[in-house]
Design a protein around this motif. Structure first.
Motif, PDB file in Angstrom:
ATOM      1  N   PRO A 181     -29.758   4.183  38.249  1.00  0.00           N
ATOM      2  CA  PRO A 181     -30.390   2.874  38.002  1.00  0.00           C
ATOM      3  C   PRO A 181     -31.901   3.055  37.905  1.00  0.00           C
ATOM      4  O   PRO A 181     -32.478   3.915  38.576  1.00  0.00           O
ATOM      5  CB  PRO A 181     -29.994   2.061  39.237  1.00  0.00           C
ATOM      6  N   ARG A 182     -32.545   2.240  37.078  1.00  0.00           N
ATOM      7  CA  ARG A 182     -33.967   2.435  36.824  1.00  0.00           C
ATOM      8  C   ARG A 182     -34.641   1.108  36.506  1.00  0.00           C
ATOM      9  O   ARG A 182     -33.994   0.151  36.100  1.00  0.00           O
ATOM     10  CB  ARG A 182     -34.173   3.416  35.671  1.00  0.00           C
ATOM     11  N   VAL A 183     -35.949   1.090  36.662  1.00  0.00           N
ATOM     12  CA  VAL A 183     -36.766  -0.080  36.352  1.00  0.00           C
ATOM     13  C   VAL A 183     -37.882   0.369  35.418  1.00  0.00           C
ATOM     14  O   VAL A 183     -38.648   1.279  35.752  1.00  0.00           O
ATOM     15  CB  VAL A 183     -37.376  -0.699  37.623  1.00  0.00           C
ATOM     16  N   ASN A 184     -37.975  -0.246  34.237  1.00  0.00           N
ATOM     17  CA  ASN A 184     -39.028   0.095  33.293  1.00  0.00           C
ATOM     18  C   ASN A 184     -40.314  -0.598  33.733  1.00  0.00           C
ATOM     19  O   ASN A 184     -40.386  -1.822  33.769  1.00  0.00           O
ATOM     20  CB  ASN A 184     -38.642  -0.323  31.876  1.00  0.00           C
ATOM     21  N   VAL A 185     -41.341   0.187  34.063  1.00  0.00           N
ATOM     22  CA  VAL A 185     -42.572  -0.356  34.646  1.00  0.00           C
ATOM     23  C   VAL A 185     -43.328  -1.240  33.654  1.00  0.00           C
ATOM     24  O   VAL A 185     -43.835  -2.301  34.018  1.00  0.00           O
ATOM     25  CB  VAL A 185     -43.477   0.784  35.149  1.00  0.00           C
ATOM     26  N   SER A 207     -32.105  -1.693  35.227  1.00  0.00           N
ATOM     27  CA  SER A 207     -31.012  -1.257  34.357  1.00  0.00           C
ATOM     28  C   SER A 207     -30.084  -0.340  35.142  1.00  0.00           C
ATOM     29  O   SER A 207     -30.544   0.498  35.927  1.00  0.00           O
ATOM     30  CB  SER A 207     -31.557  -0.501  33.138  1.00  0.00           C
ATOM     31  N   GLY A 208     -28.771  -0.489  34.918  1.00  0.00           N
ATOM     32  CA  GLY A 208     -27.795   0.330  35.618  1.00  0.00           C
ATOM     33  C   GLY A 208     -27.579   1.670  34.927  1.00  0.00           C
ATOM     34  O   GLY A 208     -28.263   2.028  33.963  1.00  0.00           O
ATOM     35  N   ARG A 209     -26.615   2.419  35.402  1.00  0.00           N
ATOM     36  CA  ARG A 209     -26.280   3.717  34.819  1.00  0.00           C
ATOM     37  C   ARG A 209     -25.726   3.533  33.407  1.00  0.00           C
ATOM     38  O   ARG A 209     -24.988   2.579  33.144  1.00  0.00           O
ATOM     39  CB  ARG A 209     -25.256   4.450  35.679  1.00  0.00           C
ATOM     40  N   LEU A 210     -26.072   4.450  32.526  1.00  0.00           N
ATOM     41  CA  LEU A 210     -25.575   4.411  31.157  1.00  0.00           C
ATOM     42  C   LEU A 210     -24.071   4.586  31.161  1.00  0.00           C
ATOM     43  O   LEU A 210     -23.547   5.542  31.755  1.00  0.00           O
ATOM     44  CB  LEU A 210     -26.250   5.507  30.329  1.00  0.00           C
ATOM     45  N   LEU A 211     -23.381   3.644  30.518  1.00  0.00           N
ATOM     46  CA  LEU A 211     -21.908   3.635  30.462  1.00  0.00           C
ATOM     47  C   LEU A 211     -21.279   3.563  31.851  1.00  0.00           C
ATOM     48  O   LEU A 211     -20.106   3.863  32.026  1.00  0.00           O
ATOM     49  CB  LEU A 211     -21.383   4.862  29.717  1.00  0.00           C
TER      50      LEU A 211
END
Length: 223
Positions: free
Chosen positions: A206-210, A196-200
């Protein structure tokens, strides 16, 4: 006590009782039902805990709370070893032991509150970095200590962060591919699909939900 005093007292008590009943009805019944109804209608997923389900519809957790992927605790071990078939989350060093949810060594959500020059914290980080290098190096891919991102060796402020950085997810790709008999490019694509990219476009990182990533991995390997 005169009749007027008794009458006034009764009126006051009656008014108070009516007010109590009205407030109980409005604040204790109507308002909660209205809020619950709106939440279920407009924010059903979030209102029900942001549940993550597998292909069979089985709830496997919440996307808001991290969880461990460990092997069963062996005799003589103080803590279970990570199950290297799965993407690993951030470390979960917390405030104490937890007898309710043994997946996390926390009694409360919170950080360790140790300073950056704390000797115990420094040792934790050094040990965690060595473990990350060892666990994620394969016969065809060697992890360098300089490649280990900060979130791979430190817990979050809450200790329950469900996400890792794309860099930490990418570092685990070769190990995941080898342990599950998958092609590296196939696993890389899986990570990209769950990044997932930056909010707005500008808030956060950026992050990945494990949990979501491992659920997709399970569906892929069992499909």
């Amino acid at each position: 006590m005169t009749n007027n005093t008794v009458s006034n007292t009764a009126r006051v008590l009656g008014a108070g009782l009516r007010a109590l009943l009205v407030l109980t009805l409005v604040c204790g019944v109507i308002y909660p039902l209205a809020v619950t109804g709106v939440a279920q209608a407009l924010f059903n997923d979030k209102a029900n805990g942001s549940e993550v389900k597998d292909e069979g519809g089985q709830v496997v957790g919440s996307s808001l709370i991290g969880q461990r992927y460990d092997l069963p605790l062996k005799e003589g071990e103080e803590s279970p070893a990570p199950d290297l078939k799965w993407f690993q989350p951030r470390p979960s060093n917390g405030l104490g032991s937890n007898s309710v949810n043994t997946q996390y060594s926390l009694i409360l959500s919170g950080a360790t509150n140790r300073s950056g020059d704390n000797e115990e914290l420094i040792q934790w980080v050094e040990d965690a970095k060595a473990a990350v290098v060892k666990d994620n190096s394969t016969s065809t891919y060697q992890v360098k200590p300089a490649d280990v991102p900060a979130d791979a060796v430190t817990s979050s402020g809450s200790g329950l962060d469900p996400d890792i950085s794309p860099a930490y997810a990418a570092l685990q790709v070769h190990r995941i591919a080898e342990k599950n008999g998958l092609d590296v490019k196939e696993v890389e694509e899986l990570v990209r699909d769950h990044t997932s990219g930056r909010l707005l476009g500008f808030m956060g990182e950026p992050r990945v939900n494990v949990l979501e990533l491992n659920t997709a991995l399970r569906n892929l390997t069992q499909g």
